[in-house]
Design a protein around this motif. Structure first.
Motif, PDB file in Angstrom:
ATOM      1  N   MET A   1     -38.746 -95.194 -10.621  1.00 18.08           N
ATOM      2  CA  MET A   1     -37.293 -94.946 -11.276  1.00 18.08           C
ATOM      3  C   MET A   1     -36.674 -93.930 -10.383  1.00 18.08           C
ATOM      4  SD  MET A   1     -35.716 -93.717 -14.872  1.00 18.08           S
ATOM      5  CE  MET A   1     -36.633 -95.293 -15.941  1.00 18.08           C
ATOM      6  N   SER A   2     -35.403 -94.340  -9.677  1.00 15.89           N
ATOM      7  CA  SER A   2     -35.022 -93.592  -8.698  1.00 15.89           C
ATOM      8  C   SER A   2     -34.241 -92.324  -9.594  1.00 15.89           C
ATOM      9  CB  SER A   2     -33.981 -94.169  -7.867  1.00 15.89           C
ATOM     10  OG  SER A   2     -34.753 -95.254  -7.226  1.00 15.89           O
ATOM     11  N   THR A   3     -34.155 -91.122  -9.059  1.00 14.56           N
ATOM     12  CA  THR A   3     -33.675 -90.191  -9.663  1.00 14.56           C
ATOM     13  C   THR A   3     -32.075 -89.738  -9.099  1.00 14.56           C
ATOM     14  OG1 THR A   3     -35.662 -89.115 -10.269  1.00 14.56           O
ATOM     15  CG2 THR A   3     -33.629 -87.752 -10.188  1.00 14.56           C
ATOM     16  N   ILE A   4     -31.227 -89.671  -9.911  1.00 15.30           N
ATOM     17  CA  ILE A   4     -29.879 -89.426  -9.281  1.00 15.30           C
ATOM     18  C   ILE A   4     -29.353 -88.199  -9.624  1.00 15.30           C
ATOM     19  CG2 ILE A   4     -27.520 -90.417  -9.383  1.00 15.30           C
ATOM     20  CD1 ILE A   4     -29.379 -92.169  -8.082  1.00 15.30           C
ATOM     21  N   LEU A   5     -28.968 -87.400  -8.837  1.00 12.56           N
ATOM     22  CA  LEU A   5     -28.236 -86.032  -9.173  1.00 12.56           C
ATOM     23  C   LEU A   5     -26.897 -86.113  -9.307  1.00 12.56           C
ATOM     24  CD1 LEU A   5     -28.424 -82.953  -9.717  1.00 12.56           C
ATOM     25  CD2 LEU A   5     -28.469 -82.818  -7.063  1.00 12.56           C
ATOM     26  N   LEU A   6     -26.345 -85.970 -10.396  1.00  7.88           N
ATOM     27  CA  LEU A   6     -24.943 -86.118 -10.968  1.00  7.88           C
ATOM     28  C   LEU A   6     -24.199 -85.053 -11.078  1.00  7.88           C
ATOM     29  CD1 LEU A   6     -22.301 -87.981 -11.650  1.00  7.88           C
ATOM     30  CD2 LEU A   6     -23.400 -88.027 -13.947  1.00  7.88           C
ATOM     31  N   VAL A   7     -23.132 -84.467 -10.179  1.00  3.65           N
ATOM     32  CA  VAL A   7     -22.544 -83.231 -10.166  1.00  3.65           C
ATOM     33  C   VAL A   7     -21.089 -83.276 -10.558  1.00  3.65           C
ATOM     34  CG1 VAL A   7     -22.483 -81.231  -8.887  1.00  3.65           C
ATOM     35  CG2 VAL A   7     -24.250 -82.547  -8.257  1.00  3.65           C
ATOM     36  N   ASP A   8     -20.724 -82.736 -11.655  1.00 10.55           N
ATOM     37  CA  ASP A   8     -19.416 -82.624 -12.007  1.00 10.55           C
ATOM     38  C   ASP A   8     -19.200 -81.595 -13.292  1.00 10.55           C
ATOM     39  OD1 ASP A   8     -16.818 -83.316 -13.469  1.00 10.55           O
ATOM     40  OD2 ASP A   8     -17.038 -85.183 -11.875  1.00 10.55           O
ATOM     41  N   ASP A   9     -18.018 -80.916 -13.401  1.00 11.77           N
ATOM     42  CA  ASP A   9     -18.192 -79.917 -14.232  1.00 11.77           C
ATOM     43  C   ASP A   9     -17.094 -80.456 -15.536  1.00 11.77           C
ATOM     44  OD1 ASP A   9     -15.349 -80.282 -12.987  1.00 11.77           O
ATOM     45  OD2 ASP A   9     -14.758 -78.043 -12.905  1.00 11.77           O
ATOM     46  N   GLU A  10     -17.023 -81.722 -15.436  1.00 15.82           N
ATOM     47  CA  GLU A  10     -16.366 -82.298 -16.767  1.00 15.82           C
ATOM     48  C   GLU A  10     -17.537 -82.768 -17.625  1.00 15.82           C
ATOM     49  OE1 GLU A  10     -12.708 -84.469 -16.537  1.00 15.82           O
ATOM     50  OE2 GLU A  10     -12.260 -83.722 -14.295  1.00 15.82           O
ATOM     51  N   PRO A  11     -18.019 -82.153 -19.075  1.00 14.83           N
ATOM     52  CA  PRO A  11     -18.929 -82.706 -19.591  1.00 14.83           C
ATOM     53  C   PRO A  11     -18.590 -84.435 -19.862  1.00 14.83           C
ATOM     54  CG  PRO A  11     -18.116 -80.720 -20.638  1.00 14.83           C
ATOM     55  CD  PRO A  11     -16.953 -81.051 -19.124  1.00 14.83           C
ATOM     56  N   GLN A  12     -17.499 -84.776 -20.272  1.00 16.23           N
ATOM     57  CA  GLN A  12     -17.282 -86.170 -20.556  1.00 16.23           C
ATOM     58  C   GLN A  12     -17.527 -87.204 -19.407  1.00 16.23           C
ATOM     59  OE1 GLN A  12     -13.210 -87.082 -21.810  1.00 16.23           O
ATOM     60  NE2 GLN A  12     -13.797 -89.064 -22.867  1.00 16.23           N
ATOM     61  N   ILE A  13     -16.999 -86.579 -18.312  1.00 17.31           N
ATOM     62  CA  ILE A  13     -17.712 -87.662 -16.943  1.00 17.31           C
ATOM     63  C   ILE A  13     -19.033 -87.530 -16.931  1.00 17.31           C
ATOM     64  CG2 ILE A  13     -17.355 -87.653 -14.499  1.00 17.31           C
ATOM     65  CD1 ILE A  13     -14.430 -86.766 -14.708  1.00 17.31           C
ATOM     66  N   LEU A  14     -19.757 -86.580 -17.133  1.00 16.00           N
ATOM     67  CA  LEU A  14     -21.090 -86.698 -17.030  1.00 16.00           C
ATOM     68  C   LEU A  14     -21.973 -87.526 -18.348  1.00 16.00           C
ATOM     69  CD1 LEU A  14     -22.005 -82.595 -16.617  1.00 16.00           C
ATOM     70  CD2 LEU A  14     -22.203 -84.398 -14.867  1.00 16.00           C
ATOM     71  N   GLU A  15     -21.379 -87.347 -19.144  1.00 13.53           N
ATOM     72  CA  GLU A  15     -21.996 -88.091 -20.181  1.00 13.53           C
ATOM     73  C   GLU A  15     -21.579 -89.654 -20.299  1.00 13.53           C
ATOM     74  OE1 GLU A  15     -21.338 -88.676 -25.117  1.00 13.53           O
ATOM     75  OE2 GLU A  15     -20.407 -87.158 -24.337  1.00 13.53           O
ATOM     76  N   ILE A  16     -20.411 -89.810 -19.640  1.00  9.78           N
ATOM     77  CA  ILE A  16     -20.255 -91.682 -19.450  1.00  9.78           C
ATOM     78  C   ILE A  16     -20.940 -92.029 -18.365  1.00  9.78           C
ATOM     79  CG2 ILE A  16     -18.443 -92.834 -18.595  1.00  9.78           C
ATOM     80  CD1 ILE A  16     -16.397 -91.119 -20.417  1.00  9.78           C
ATOM     81  N   LEU A  17     -20.863 -91.375 -17.156  1.00 13.52           N
ATOM     82  CA  LEU A  17     -21.672 -91.604 -15.967  1.00 13.52           C
ATOM     83  C   LEU A  17     -23.183 -91.810 -16.261  1.00 13.52           C
ATOM     84  CD1 LEU A  17     -19.494 -90.234 -13.073  1.00 13.52           C
ATOM     85  CD2 LEU A  17     -19.265 -92.501 -14.180  1.00 13.52           C
ATOM     86  N   SER A  18     -23.597 -90.707 -16.807  1.00 12.59           N
ATOM     87  CA  SER A  18     -24.917 -90.618 -17.054  1.00 12.59           C
ATOM     88  C   SER A  18     -25.289 -92.008 -17.811  1.00 12.59           C
ATOM     89  CB  SER A  18     -25.619 -89.550 -17.848  1.00 12.59           C
ATOM     90  OG  SER A  18     -25.379 -88.159 -17.129  1.00 12.59           O
ATOM     91  N   SER A  19     -24.751 -92.354 -18.746  1.00 12.75           N
ATOM     92  CA  SER A  19     -25.023 -93.285 -19.791  1.00 12.75           C
ATOM     93  C   SER A  19     -24.983 -94.676 -18.893  1.00 12.75           C
ATOM     94  CB  SER A  19     -23.841 -93.542 -20.938  1.00 12.75           C
ATOM     95  OG  SER A  19     -24.094 -94.732 -21.793  1.00 12.75           O
ATOM     96  N   TYR A  20     -24.058 -95.011 -17.964  1.00 11.05           N
ATOM     97  CA  TYR A  20     -24.002 -96.082 -17.266  1.00 11.05           C
ATOM     98  C   TYR A  20     -25.141 -96.273 -16.192  1.00 11.05           C
ATOM     99  CZ  TYR A  20     -19.294 -98.031 -18.768  1.00 11.05           C
ATOM    100  OH  TYR A  20     -18.563 -98.792 -19.497  1.00 11.05           O
ATOM    101  N   LEU A  21     -25.522 -95.152 -15.737  1.00  9.72           N
ATOM    102  CA  LEU A  21     -26.535 -94.987 -14.580  1.00  9.72           C
ATOM    103  C   LEU A  21     -28.008 -95.246 -15.363  1.00  9.72           C
ATOM    104  CD1 LEU A  21     -25.325 -92.176 -12.635  1.00  9.72           C
ATOM    105  CD2 LEU A  21     -25.571 -94.285 -11.589  1.00  9.72           C
ATOM    106  N   GLN A  22     -28.052 -94.563 -16.423  1.00 11.91           N
ATOM    107  CA  GLN A  22     -29.411 -94.816 -17.228  1.00 11.91           C
ATOM    108  C   GLN A  22     -29.438 -96.206 -17.419  1.00 11.91           C
ATOM    109  OE1 GLN A  22     -28.735 -91.861 -20.112  1.00 11.91           O
ATOM    110  NE2 GLN A  22     -29.408 -90.106 -18.799  1.00 11.91           N
ATOM    111  N   LYS A  23     -28.583 -96.827 -18.141  1.00 15.70           N
ATOM    112  CA  LYS A  23     -28.294 -98.269 -18.484  1.00 15.70           C
ATOM    113  C   LYS A  23     -28.791 -99.340 -17.444  1.00 15.70           C
ATOM    114  CE  LYS A  23     -25.379 -98.130 -22.269  1.00 15.70           C
ATOM    115  NZ  LYS A  23     -23.804 -98.688 -22.978  1.00 15.70           N
ATOM    116  N   ASP A  24     -28.529 -98.949 -16.083  1.00 13.59           N
ATOM    117  CA  ASP A  24     -28.982 -99.585 -14.942  1.00 13.59           C
ATOM    118  C   ASP A  24     -30.238 -99.141 -14.451  1.00 13.59           C
ATOM    119  OD1 ASP A  24     -27.379-101.610 -13.504  1.00 13.59           O
ATOM    120  OD2 ASP A  24     -27.843-100.388 -11.675  1.00 13.59           O
ATOM    121  N   GLY A  25     -31.184 -98.208 -15.084  1.00  9.56           N
ATOM    122  CA  GLY A  25     -32.551 -98.061 -14.681  1.00  9.56           C
ATOM    123  C   GLY A  25     -32.841 -96.838 -14.036  1.00  9.56           C
ATOM    124  N   PHE A  26     -31.641 -95.831 -13.829  1.00  5.40           N
ATOM    125  CA  PHE A  26     -31.880 -94.754 -13.164  1.00  5.40           C
ATOM    126  C   PHE A  26     -32.295 -93.612 -14.028  1.00  5.40           C
ATOM    127  CE2 PHE A  26     -28.619 -96.932 -10.479  1.00  5.40           C
ATOM    128  CZ  PHE A  26     -29.562 -97.141  -9.245  1.00  5.40           C
TER     129      PHE A  26
END
Length: 233
Positions: A1-26
């Motif tokens: 499983m590839s690790t993605i480092l997601l950097v943003d200061d907006e919690p909502q963006i972190l939550e949404i993008l994390s969810s999409y990336l995790q669903k895609d297997g990251f």
């Protein structure tokens, strides 16, 4: 499983993008500041970094510059800036892709997939390729010139190996964008010129009189083997 480092200061963006990336297997690790991003980038060795430009301490450009001093990890920049000059600057300091807000999370996942695919597309050449005074190690993506290790960004490395695959071929700027960057910069051919300029600075003895990357005026570029021109193999 590839690790993605997601950097943003907006919690909502972190939550949404994390969810999409995790669903895609990251596997996703998040950071909300530039200093935290630098620390995690150094300790995690992620497969890709998604980096917002507007951070509370260090801005994303500074974070990208510092990461590039020690790593060729692919970097996807997120920004609200849409000017061509801003995107060119981001690419000049080492970003691999540039996504302007607002954007679709699905597009971001597709961009990450494309970046990772391009990063792994250059393993089919033999492990070591010698051209002139350049020695390219395909297995670990290193390039030496006269036994000196060159610090190439991922895009510069992909550009060089694309040229090496097809010596003597004349490339249009549009074809190089599609082959090296993997997506279309509509009316944005200056991007590839920037990468060519930076690569010449590193592989040519005299970038103003290049022996490897030749300009085909009004069209694009061609890569030549100076030894082949002298009849050497």
């Amino acid at each position: 499983m590839s690790t993605i480092l997601l950097v943003d200061d907006e919690p909502q963006i972190l939550e949404i993008l994390s969810s999409y990336l995790q669903k895609d297997g990251f596997h996703v690790v998040t950071a909300s500041s530039g200093s935290e991003a630098l620390e995690l980038a150094n300790s995690l060795d992620p497969a890709c970094i998604i980096l917002d430009l507007m951070l509370p301490d260090l801005n994303g450009e500074e974070v990208c510059s510092q990461i590039r001093k020690r790593s060729r990890v692919p970097i996807l920049m997120l920004t609200a800036k849409s000017k061509e000059s801003d995107r060119v600057h981001g690419l000049e300091i080492g970003a691999d892709d540039y996504l302007v807000k607002p954007f679709s999370p699905r597009e971001l996942v597709a961009r990450v997939r494309a970046i990772l695919r391009r990063a792994g597309d250059y393993q089919s050449l033999t492990d070591q390729v010698q051209i002139g005074d350049l020695l390219i190690f395909m297995s670990d993506k290193r390039v030496k010139k006269k036994d000196v290790l060159l610090e190439l960004t991922p895009n510069e490395y992909r550009l060089l190996t694309t040229f090496v695959r097809y010596p003597g071929r004349t490339w249009s700027r549009e074809d190089l964008v599609a082959e090296v960057l993997g997506y279309d910069f509509d009316g944005y051919d200056r991007t590839i010129d920037t990468h060519v300029k930076n690569l010449r600075q590193k592989i040519e003895d005299d970038p103003k009189c290049p022996v490897y990357i030749k300009t085909v005026y009004g069209f694009g570029y061609r890569f030549e083997n100076p030894e082949a021109e002298r009849g050497l193999r």
